[in-house]
Design a protein around this motif. Structure first.
Motif, PDB file in Angstrom:
ATOM      1  N   LEU A  29      40.460  -4.326 117.023  1.00 11.63           N
ATOM      2  CA  LEU A  29      39.835  -3.632 115.893  1.00 11.63           C
ATOM      3  C   LEU A  29      40.813  -2.641 115.261  1.00 11.63           C
ATOM      4  N   ILE A  30      41.542  -1.913 116.096  1.00 14.19           N
ATOM      5  CA  ILE A  30      42.557  -0.996 115.580  1.00 14.19           C
ATOM      6  C   ILE A  30      43.618  -1.774 114.798  1.00 14.19           C
ATOM      7  N   GLY A  31      43.992  -2.948 115.327  1.00 12.28           N
ATOM      8  CA  GLY A  31      44.946  -3.787 114.613  1.00 12.28           C
ATOM      9  C   GLY A  31      44.436  -4.195 113.244  1.00 12.28           C
ATOM     10  N   GLY A  32      43.131  -4.522 113.159  1.00 15.56           N
ATOM     11  CA  GLY A  32      42.555  -4.873 111.868  1.00 15.56           C
ATOM     12  C   GLY A  32      42.617  -3.734 110.878  1.00 15.56           C
ATOM     13  N   VAL A  36      44.772  -3.370 107.096  1.00  9.90           N
ATOM     14  CA  VAL A  36      44.256  -2.918 105.800  1.00  9.90           C
ATOM     15  C   VAL A  36      45.099  -1.761 105.268  1.00  9.90           C
ATOM     16  N   VAL A  37      45.434  -0.818 106.143  1.00 12.21           N
ATOM     17  CA  VAL A  37      46.241   0.331 105.721  1.00 12.21           C
ATOM     18  C   VAL A  37      47.616  -0.124 105.249  1.00 12.21           C
ATOM     19  N   LEU A  38      48.228  -1.056 105.978  1.00  6.50           N
ATOM     20  CA  LEU A  38      49.550  -1.548 105.580  1.00  6.50           C
ATOM     21  C   LEU A  38      49.494  -2.285 104.254  1.00  6.50           C
ATOM     22  N   ALA A  39      48.386  -2.962 103.994  1.00  8.02           N
ATOM     23  CA  ALA A  39      48.251  -3.638 102.705  1.00  8.02           C
ATOM     24  C   ALA A  39      48.224  -2.629 101.566  1.00  8.02           C
ATOM     25  N   ASP A  40      47.510  -1.534 101.746  1.00  7.22           N
ATOM     26  CA  ASP A  40      47.480  -0.495 100.707  1.00  7.22           C
ATOM     27  C   ASP A  40      48.862   0.125 100.522  1.00  7.22           C
ATOM     28  N   ALA A 118      45.493  -7.992 112.653  1.00 11.22           N
ATOM     29  CA  ALA A 118      46.216  -7.228 111.635  1.00 11.22           C
ATOM     30  C   ALA A 118      46.771  -8.152 110.556  1.00 11.22           C
ATOM     31  N   THR A 119      47.311  -9.299 110.959  1.00 11.10           N
ATOM     32  CA  THR A 119      47.825 -10.251 109.971  1.00 11.10           C
ATOM     33  C   THR A 119      46.707 -10.775 109.083  1.00 11.10           C
ATOM     34  N   PHE A 120      45.550 -11.044 109.679  1.00  9.79           N
ATOM     35  CA  PHE A 120      44.403 -11.525 108.892  1.00  9.79           C
ATOM     36  C   PHE A 120      43.966 -10.489 107.857  1.00  9.79           C
ATOM     37  N   THR A 121      43.748  -9.257 108.310  1.00  9.51           N
ATOM     38  CA  THR A 121      43.270  -8.242 107.370  1.00  9.51           C
ATOM     39  C   THR A 121      44.327  -7.896 106.327  1.00  9.51           C
ATOM     40  N   ASP A 137      54.971  -9.411  95.880  1.00 13.52           N
ATOM     41  CA  ASP A 137      56.021 -10.253  96.457  1.00 13.52           C
ATOM     42  C   ASP A 137      56.453  -9.783  97.845  1.00 13.52           C
ATOM     43  N   LEU A 138      56.629  -8.482  98.001  1.00 14.07           N
ATOM     44  CA  LEU A 138      57.046  -7.957  99.305  1.00 14.07           C
ATOM     45  C   LEU A 138      55.997  -8.267 100.368  1.00 14.07           C
ATOM     46  N   GLY A 139      54.742  -8.077 100.023  1.00 11.47           N
ATOM     47  CA  GLY A 139      53.669  -8.328 100.978  1.00 11.47           C
ATOM     48  C   GLY A 139      53.602  -9.772 101.411  1.00 11.47           C
ATOM     49  N   ILE A 140      53.819 -10.697 100.483  1.00  6.01           N
ATOM     50  CA  ILE A 140      53.774 -12.120 100.832  1.00  6.01           C
ATOM     51  C   ILE A 140      54.920 -12.468 101.771  1.00  6.01           C
ATOM     52  N   THR A 141      56.088 -11.902 101.527  1.00  4.87           N
ATOM     53  CA  THR A 141      57.209 -12.123 102.439  1.00  4.87           C
ATOM     54  C   THR A 141      56.904 -11.559 103.828  1.00  4.87           C
ATOM     55  N   LEU A 142      56.287 -10.383 103.856  1.00  8.97           N
ATOM     56  CA  LEU A 142      55.926  -9.782 105.140  1.00  8.97           C
ATOM     57  C   LEU A 142      54.881 -10.616 105.868  1.00  8.97           C
ATOM     58  N   VAL A 143      53.981 -11.227 105.120  1.00  9.78           N
ATOM     59  CA  VAL A 143      52.983 -12.106 105.748  1.00  9.78           C
ATOM     60  C   VAL A 143      53.678 -13.280 106.434  1.00  9.78           C
TER      61      VAL A 143
END
Length: 437
Positions: A29-32, A36-40, A118-121, A137-143
């Motif tokens: 749950l913490i990972g999830g 979300v925080v990393l996405a923001d 975390a990857t899912f969220t 673009d950066l986020g997609i590469t990180l995914v």
């Protein structure tokens, strides 16, 4: 120590730590939430840094990548859960149900679930920021990097539990844990008088009653000593770590004046739970190993080789316990050197009985088990402190009687009475002096 906050904080903190260690959902749950925080954060960074041209994606590609990653993570989480269910079934059938409490604590398992979540969220949160004229673009590469890392973690997870759940691997881990507990400095000192303290001090002035039924899991030794020293008390716990006490029975005896508030605070320094833990209880590690060995010796399994392998690690743990007084310490002193806490501890005979008796009884008809058990007892006879050798000799005599009763044929009896560290395979006829008597 003033007020009740320190005691309450310790009791609540211990329960919280145990809950988190046993839980399979808190860390994921913490990972999830982290995802979300990393996405923001990623959305905030986008546009503020220059990326190479090859890191640019179209909106359709971004949607496809993020959707595929989110779906893959859901599938992988389900796969890990399925493996977990199979592990529980296998472990309870071939190992010991007591071991499952320790398996729930595995950090790699929680890390894998947290990484997948975390990857899912992270992927799902980025989806809502994909527009025809704006792509993270950066986020997609990180995914993409996260998915690659998750696959590596999955392989490590699978490899770990394929190997770590073998009976011999579990026995080795339990022996290591038991020795670590036995060697730890837990605040207790000399055990002299720990079990006869009540007889020397007389009747207690007050008694702490167990607020509920449960096994004694842990003690806040430092707080108990400070509390008793500040009030001139001596606290005696007439139970061993791991004992199950029922509600409203005596949990602790207090020598010295104590108010009702004192008794409640002392009660909060002893943690009670549904079952034993290994944290301060090396006998629990020994119990798990013996469970595995006698399960292997049951007629339904009939695997004396596994029992012999487990005996290797029981030998290691018992030798470590029997060659030192550290694990038998049962008193704690204050700064002035006065006894303030007395805890009933197991004696060497109790550890030896636990590690040997049931295996001898269930394995008496197996030459392999008899031979390895004899080698273990001979190791202990040579390696433990001199005062403890009589108890080892008693078990060696009992093994002789059990072997003689189990094997009517003189040749089989002579073979079973040999000492062999592999059970069958290293001792040749004539190498053991009493083997052919």
């Amino acid at each position: 120590m003033s007020g009740q906050r320190p005691v309450i904080a310790w009791a609540a903190g211990f329960r919280a730590r145990q809950f988190v260690r046993q839980s399979l959902w808190v860390v994921p749950l913490i990972g999830g939430v982290i995802g979300v925080v990393l996405a923001d954060i990623d959305v905030w960074i986008e546009g503020r840094i220059a990326l190479p041209p090859q890191w640019s994606y179209s909106a359709d590609t971004a949607n496809s990548v993020l959707s595929a990653a989110a779906a893959a993570m859901v599938g992988l989480i389900g796969f890990v859960v399925t493996i977990g269910v199979l592990v529980v079934q296998m472990a309870t059938g071939t190992l010991s149900p007591r071991f499952m409490r320790l398996w729930y604590r595995d950090r790699l398992q929680k890390l894998v679930l947290a990484a997948f979540t975390a990857t899912f969220t992270f992927s799902f949160a980025l989806l809502r920021h994909v527009e025809s004229d704006s792509v993270p673009d950066l986020g997609i590469t990180l995914v993409g990097l996260a998915v690659s890392t998750d696959l590596i973690l999955l392989l490590l997870y699978f490899n770990r539990f394929v190997h770590a759940l073998r009976p011999v691997a579990v026995a080795a881990a339990m022996a290591h844990a038991g020795l670590a507990i036995a060697a730890a400095n837990d605040g207790l000192t000399s055990s002299a008088g720990s079990n006869d303290h009540r007889d020397r001090r007389g009747q207690p002035d007050a008694q702490v009653l167990a607020p509920r039924s449960g096994a004694i899991q842990d003690l806040d030794i430092a707080a108990l000593v400070r509390f008793a020293a500040a009030r001139g008390q001596v606290c005696v716990i007439p139970h061993t770590i791991g004992d199950f006490v029922t509600a409203r029975t005596v949990l602790m005896e207090v020598h010295g004046a104590a108010s009702e508030i004192d008794l409640r605070r002392l009660s909060a320094m002893v943690s009670l739970g549904r079952e034993r833990t290994i944290d301060q209880d090396p006998a629990f590690a020994l119990r798990i190993m013996v469970d595995i060995a006698i399960r292997a010796l049951s007629p339904a399994v009939n695997d004396p080789t596994t029992a012999t392998q487990v005996l290797n690690h029981i030998d290691d743990l018992l030798l470590g316990i029997g060659s030192s007084d550290r694990v038998f310490r049962g008193t704690a002193l204050d700064a002035d050197g006065r006894v303030r806490l007395v805890v009933r501890t197991r004696g060497w005979v109790e550890y030896l009985d636990l590690g040997v008796t049931e295996i001898r009884q269930y394995g008496a008809s197996s030459p392999q088990v008899c031979r390895r058990l004899r080698a273990m007892l001979e190791d202990l006879l040579a390696g433990v402190l001199p005062a403890r050798r009589a108890a080892v000799q008693s078990h060696l005599d009992a093994l002789n009687r059990a072997t003689d009763a189990a094997f009517a044929d003189p040749f089989d009896r002579a073979v079973a009475r040999m000492s062999d560290r592999q059970g069958l395979g290293t001792t040749r006829p004539g190498e053991t002096s009493d083997a052919r008597r």
